[in-house]
Design a protein around this motif. Sequence first.
Motif, short mmCIF file in Angstrom:
data_model
loop_
_atom_site.label_atom_id
_atom_site.label_comp_id
_atom_site.label_asym_id
_atom_site.label_seq_id
_atom_site.Cartn_x
_atom_site.Cartn_y
_atom_site.Cartn_z
N LEU A 46 0.81 -1.21 0.00
CA LEU A 46 0.00 0.00 0.00
C LEU A 46 0.85 1.26 0.00
O LEU A 46 0.48 2.26 -0.63
N THR A 47 1.97 1.23 0.69
CA THR A 47 2.75 2.45 0.90
C THR A 47 3.89 2.62 -0.09
O THR A 47 4.42 3.73 -0.23
N GLY A 48 4.27 1.54 -0.77
CA GLY A 48 5.39 1.59 -1.71
C GLY A 48 6.48 0.63 -1.28
O GLY A 48 6.79 0.51 -0.10
N LEU A 53 5.76 -3.79 -8.64
CA LEU A 53 4.33 -3.57 -8.46
C LEU A 53 3.98 -3.26 -7.01
O LEU A 53 4.32 -4.01 -6.11
N ASP A 54 3.31 -2.15 -6.81
CA ASP A 54 2.66 -1.81 -5.55
C ASP A 54 1.47 -0.92 -5.88
O ASP A 54 1.24 -0.59 -7.05
N LEU A 55 0.70 -0.55 -4.87
CA LEU A 55 -0.53 0.21 -5.14
C LEU A 55 -0.25 1.61 -5.69
O LEU A 55 -0.90 2.02 -6.66
N PRO A 56 0.71 2.36 -5.16
CA PRO A 56 0.99 3.67 -5.77
C PRO A 56 1.43 3.55 -7.23
O PRO A 56 0.99 4.33 -8.08
N ALA A 329 4.38 1.61 -12.80
CA ALA A 329 4.19 3.04 -13.04
C ALA A 329 4.63 3.44 -14.45
O ALA A 329 4.21 4.49 -14.96
N GLY A 330 5.45 2.61 -15.09
CA GLY A 330 5.93 2.92 -16.43
C GLY A 330 5.07 2.38 -17.55
O GLY A 330 5.42 2.53 -18.74
N LEU A 331 3.93 1.76 -17.24
CA LEU A 331 3.08 1.19 -18.29
C LEU A 331 2.56 2.21 -19.30
O LEU A 331 2.32 1.84 -20.47
N PRO A 332 2.39 3.48 -18.94
CA PRO A 332 1.97 4.43 -19.98
C PRO A 332 2.92 4.49 -21.17
O PRO A 332 2.49 4.77 -22.30
#
Length: 366
Positions: A46-48, A53-56, A329-332
């Motif tokens: 949840l926090t990183g 892979l994590d929620l943020p 986070a890099g999927l874009p």
Amino acid sequence: MRGAKPRGTSGDRVTLPTEPAIFDGHNDVLLRLFRAGGPMAAEQFLTGRAGHLDLPGARAGGFGGGFFAIFVPSNDIDLDDTTGRMRAGSYDLPLPAPIEWEDALPVVMTQAATLFRLEELGALKVCRTAAEIRVCLASGTLAAVLHMEGAEAIDPEFHVLDVLYRAGLRSLGPVWSRPTIYGAGVPFRYPSDGDTGGGLTEDGIDLVKRCNRLGILIDLSHMTMAGFWDVARQSTAPLVATHSNAHAITPQARNLTDAQLDAIAASDGMVGLNFAVAFLRPDGRMVDTAIDDMLRHLDHLLHRLGETRVGLGSDFDGAIIPSDIGTAAGLPALRRAMAEHGYGAALIERLCHGNWLRVLERTWGA
């Protein structure tokens, strides 16, 4: 241009697409959390946390959910040695030793408990139907499918399988890269013609039939060629490889030949693109590569399977992936690359999640 970075439209700012949401065929975050303490380490998600892979990161990259794998690690693997050998031009790594049922079951229970702890914390929802995944994608809730990679913890009477199914298990790979009572595993071998050994045992055939009856997806990603064809002959469900690539481009033992892809197409199944660099690069080396290699595999998979049977299966937290993506986070950057490559909006949506929903509806019946 190969390896080119996305271009912004205003100064140095780069706007990259976080939609459509990506539903992904494979990650190993439960293994990473298991090694960090199991359910007690769940809050790190949840926090990183250090990893893919994590929620943020999921929120930043538009990662809407996927298959969360339970995996029992082999203690006889030297990861540094394995990585070093796979950086070479050719390699043939020995299969790890089998793992006994009594040793595997506690690991499986701990990792399953970790996933349910994440659900308790509000990080995700464990989904048992495609309809539940659709609701999660629409609401922005992370959707998790409980998957098991390697069936060492399942007894031949299937008592554990029945219990896990009632707990939420909806996808199962009978083997990883080591033998089980259900079949042979695929070695890490490059180059390879793909034919690496035996297939399903009699127990393995029974396992396929039980999964068909329950509606558990059978994952072909770590099956030998013989095992693949055994499943194709026995299974009544669509043939699915959650995280595999094209052997015609990278002749690695883990990748799927055109004949296998054609069989998957004939069953109206699908393949999720594996982000692991060794399965993407034509030379099979475990060193960084560009998104262009991912697109090359996607093009081939689309050609053999059609636009409704290809998706993504990242192997986040279980592989070395291209640095142009780096983490969830890099999927874009991948969405942007697909658009610049000429994929239209409808195809990108199918690749990101639509095709997974289609095949899960066919497999699970909901």
